[in-house]
Design a protein around this motif. Structure first.
Motif, PDB file in Angstrom:
ATOM      1  N   ASN A 159       8.080  -4.388 -21.454  1.00 31.32           N
ATOM      2  CA  ASN A 159       7.778  -2.963 -21.350  1.00 31.32           C
ATOM      3  C   ASN A 159       6.264  -2.811 -21.462  1.00 31.32           C
ATOM      4  OD1 ASN A 159       7.052  -0.350 -23.009  1.00 31.32           O
ATOM      5  ND2 ASN A 159       8.938   0.110 -21.894  1.00 31.32           N
TER       6      ASN A 159
ATOM      7  N   ARG B 144       8.986   5.176 -20.822  1.00 31.92           N
ATOM      8  CA  ARG B 144      10.398   5.311 -21.189  1.00 31.92           C
ATOM      9  C   ARG B 144      11.245   5.100 -19.944  1.00 31.92           C
ATOM     10  NH1 ARG B 144       8.327  10.084 -23.857  1.00 31.92           N
ATOM     11  NH2 ARG B 144       8.221   9.825 -26.123  1.00 31.92           N
ATOM     12  N   THR B 145      11.540   3.878 -19.673  1.00 32.25           N
ATOM     13  CA  THR B 145      12.382   3.541 -18.523  1.00 32.25           C
ATOM     14  C   THR B 145      13.139   2.264 -18.832  1.00 32.25           C
ATOM     15  OG1 THR B 145      12.409   3.149 -16.130  1.00 32.25           O
ATOM     16  CG2 THR B 145      10.610   2.155 -17.363  1.00 32.25           C
ATOM     17  N   ALA B 146      14.323   2.151 -18.262  1.00 34.41           N
ATOM     18  CA  ALA B 146      15.071   0.907 -18.411  1.00 34.41           C
ATOM     19  C   ALA B 146      14.717  -0.071 -17.301  1.00 34.41           C
ATOM     20  CB  ALA B 146      16.568   1.179 -18.399  1.00 34.41           C
ATOM     21  N   THR B 147      14.388   0.464 -16.123  1.00 34.74           N
ATOM     22  CA  THR B 147      14.172  -0.382 -14.960  1.00 34.74           C
ATOM     23  C   THR B 147      12.834  -0.073 -14.298  1.00 34.74           C
ATOM     24  OG1 THR B 147      15.402   1.215 -13.617  1.00 34.74           O
ATOM     25  CG2 THR B 147      16.633  -0.652 -14.502  1.00 34.74           C
TER      26      THR B 147
ATOM     27  N   ASP C 279      11.032  -0.999 -28.212  1.00 33.20           N
ATOM     28  CA  ASP C 279      10.931   0.021 -27.165  1.00 33.20           C
ATOM     29  C   ASP C 279       9.579   0.716 -27.201  1.00 33.20           C
ATOM     30  OD1 ASP C 279      11.037   2.614 -28.736  1.00 33.20           O
ATOM     31  OD2 ASP C 279      12.923   1.730 -29.400  1.00 33.20           O
TER      32      ASP C 279
ATOM     33  N   TYR D 252      12.884  -5.382 -16.390  1.00 37.42           N
ATOM     34  CA  TYR D 252      13.833  -4.624 -17.212  1.00 37.42           C
ATOM     35  C   TYR D 252      13.189  -4.459 -18.584  1.00 37.42           C
ATOM     36  CZ  TYR D 252      18.532  -3.238 -18.834  1.00 37.42           C
ATOM     37  OH  TYR D 252      19.607  -2.547 -19.310  1.00 37.42           O
ATOM     38  N   THR D 253      13.309  -3.266 -19.163  1.00 35.48           N
ATOM     39  CA  THR D 253      12.588  -2.981 -20.408  1.00 35.48           C
ATOM     40  C   THR D 253      13.037  -3.867 -21.564  1.00 35.48           C
ATOM     41  OG1 THR D 253      11.708  -0.768 -20.029  1.00 35.48           O
ATOM     42  CG2 THR D 253      12.503  -1.224 -22.225  1.00 35.48           C
ATOM     43  N   ARG D 254      14.266  -4.353 -21.535  1.00 38.12           N
ATOM     44  CA  ARG D 254      14.691  -5.276 -22.591  1.00 38.12           C
ATOM     45  C   ARG D 254      13.851  -6.553 -22.578  1.00 38.12           C
ATOM     46  NH1 ARG D 254      18.188  -9.367 -22.177  1.00 38.12           N
ATOM     47  NH2 ARG D 254      19.207  -8.577 -20.299  1.00 38.12           N
TER      48      ARG D 254
END
Length: 588
Positions: free
Chosen positions: A174, A143-146, A396, A169-171
């Protein structure tokens, strides 16, 4: 991988793109200089020794990789077990080295003497916390964006798709989602998994939209199998086909066989010959088994025909799951679809607790490093850069692990559902006034294709029935349908553990016009049945009771025309034993 020791080592250098080193020793000194370290200092000497050993180990691992793939097919099963476990232990040893390095690194970090405010904001450095996650029995839920960057040149490679250790970047990437993507490719492609790649999306419709967006250009022609999910129909009709959008020419294919499709393909190529000659493309979109009847198309034969003309085939195999069909493993590559779509939301996940989807395709169609070409495609034509990178409909980590864990029970769930489908369809077909649209029934015209295309000839756990010939008054039919709760669940979607019912004309296919509904074989009294894993006798008892309560008063004796309870028990025993025996024999 390169077998040149220096090239292998340079890949690990912070100056991998700008290094002038001509040896590993020079490369080691260059790395120390990059971080401002004197190699003659006490700390510098130790770092120099460790760094040089790492560079040499990198080359040894490259050689191990090369040797593995050159010998793998010749190894005995026992050798494969031994080599796997030896390499597994190497992973633990490498992780132990990182763990051993951490106290000194943590000492350096703490010695920086950040203020209390900075310490509370920063917390522990992430590298101190993540090593043990390598040994989680399921993929870590990231669970991280970066993500952390190693150095400038590595992250530059990452932004060009050339550094797998930097998700950026998680977008975009991941680790949890990628674990799921790799698992579904293994399941679908089996021994051919190395040829395929998957991208996960936050819903099945997002996956479909992404693939269509990647493959279609303004004014292209798309042949679509008639019975597709209502959301797919709406996306095609109300977005892609609109003249103020992409003006895609839609051609609907009614039928299931090679011969049915051949005529449509020939007619379409003739009708749009001028457009095709002026650069427009023709593609094919299939759903098999299809929604809402669960009928099967002759996908291998259709793919072979389409590929003779160099067109592309996209297949939504959500209802099949990898349990019933594995179209990417066909021996003849021309009989495989070019892309495969699943809505994870349905049977692959099985819980109904998340929405997710996936597109699987050949590696070069899915990803090419920035600036490169592969098999005639430019990098920006691959699905990753063309759509996934820019649209943001990623999956996600929490959803990914939900699907990943659900996939573990896919075989047992699907086997049970297919048995229930056979039992319940046979029960319903015993009534003379109910039309059962299911290839589970021996007399169904689609039965032969089902037996040919699907594992053990099992039906998809989705089919439909309608009561048109019974002429039940609308009010009585509505009361009957409402009374099917709670043994059945009135819900949209499918693929959950409980059996779901809906009236397609009012729900899943409500966006279709009256003519489109008629073309799809959907009537006002059509009920779509998505089988679950309940005891089918409970479902049958409740269905019979609801008929007796609400239909018998207007059509006396209606409920008595179903097969009796004793016959149901005998039929259930026969189907259960027959299917499980066939399943066991198939794996022995």
């Amino acid at each position: 991988m390169s077998m040149d020791p220096l090239a292998s080592a340079r890949r690990l250098s912070p100056r991998r793109k700008t290094s002038s080193a001509a040896s590993i020793d020079e490369l080691t000194h260059e790395q120390l200089h990059h971080f401002g370290i004197d190699p003659t200092s006490a700390m510098g000497e130790k770092l120099e020794a460790v760094t040089a050993n790492l560079y040499r180990s990198g080359h040894s691992i490259d050689e191990l990789l090369s040797t593995t793939f050159s010998l793998l097919d010749t190894l005995t099963h026992n050798d494969r077990i031994s080599y796997f476990n030896a390499k597994k232990f190497l992973c633990f040893q490498l992780a132990k080295l990182i763990d051993t390095l951490q106290p000194s690194m943590k000492g350096d970090y703490q010695a920086l003497s950040f203020s209390d405010k900075s310490r509370s904001v920063k917390g522990e450095h992430p590298l101190f916390c993540n090593v043990s996650a390598l040994f989680s029995a399921t993929p870590a839920v990231v669970r991280t964006a970066t993500y952390l960057y190693a150095c400038t040149e590595w992250v530059d490679d990452a932004f060009h798709g050339r550094e797998s250790t930097h998700p950026i970047y998680t977008r975009l990437l991941n680790p949890t989602s990628m674990a799921l993507a790799n698992s579904v490719v293994d399941l679908e492609a089996g021994p051919l998994a190395g040829e395929y790649l998957a991208w996960n999306f936050n819903s099945g419709m997002a996956a479909i939209d992404a693939l269509l967006s990647n493959q279609l250009r303004h004014g292209d022609i798309l042949i679509v199998s008639r019975n597709v999910y209502g959301g797919t129909h709406q996306l095609l009709h109300d977005y892609f086909a609109r003249t103020d959008r992409l003006a895609i020419e839609l051609v609907w294919f009614d039928g299931y066989t090679h011969d049915d499709f051949q005529q449509v393909l020939e007619d379409t190529r003739a009708q749009y010959a001028d457009a095709l000659n002026h650069g427009k493309n023709l593609s094919i979109y299939l759903e098999s088994p299809c929604n809402p009847h669960g009928y099967v198309l002759d996908v291998p034969a259709i793919c072979q025909l389409v590929h003779q003309h160099n067109h592309t085939v996209m297949l939504d195999a959500t209802l099949a799951t990898p349990f019933l069909q594995k179209p990417l493993q066909h021996n003849d590559t021309n009989k495989r679809p070019d892309f495969l779509i699943h809505s994870y939301t349905k049977d692959i996940s099985g819980s109904g607790s998340t929405t997710a989807g996936v597109v699987i395709g050949k590696n070069h169609r899915m990803f090419i490093p920035k600036g490169d070409t592969a098999e005639g495609l430019n990098w920006d034509q691959s699905l990753f850069w063309d759509v996934y990178y820019i649209k943001g409909s990623f999956l996600d980590a929490d959803k990914a692990i939900d699907v990943y864990n659900g996939m573990k029970t896919l075989e047992s769930r699907m086997l049970g559902k297919c048995i229930n489908t056979r039992v319940f369809a046979e029960f319903l077909a015993s009534h003379p006034a109910i039309q059962v649209n299911s290839n589970a029934i021996a007399s169904n015209p689609n039965r032969a294709l089902c037996q040919e295309q699907q594992y053990l000839g099992l039906p998809s756990p989705l089919f439909s029935i309608d009561f048109e010939q019974a002429n039940i008054p609308k009010e009585a039919f509505t009361r009957f349908f409402d009374a099917l709760e709670p043994a059945f669940s009135h819900m949209v979607s499918l693929g959950q553990s409980n059996t779901l019912l809906l009236c397609p004309a009012l729900t899943s296919h409500s966006e279709l016009s009256e003519q489109a509904l008629e073309d799809a074989g959907i009537t006002p009294t059509t009920i779509r049945i998505a089988m679950g894993n309940e005891n089918p006798q409970d479902l049958i008892t409740h269905f019979r009771a609801a008929s007796e309560c609400h239909i018998d008063p207007v059509l006396p004796g209606f409920s008595s025309q179903f097969m009796d309870a004793n016959t149901v028990s005998q039929m259930l025993r026969k189907i259960y034993l027959e299917t499980h025996t066939a399943h066991i024999e198939s794996i022995l």
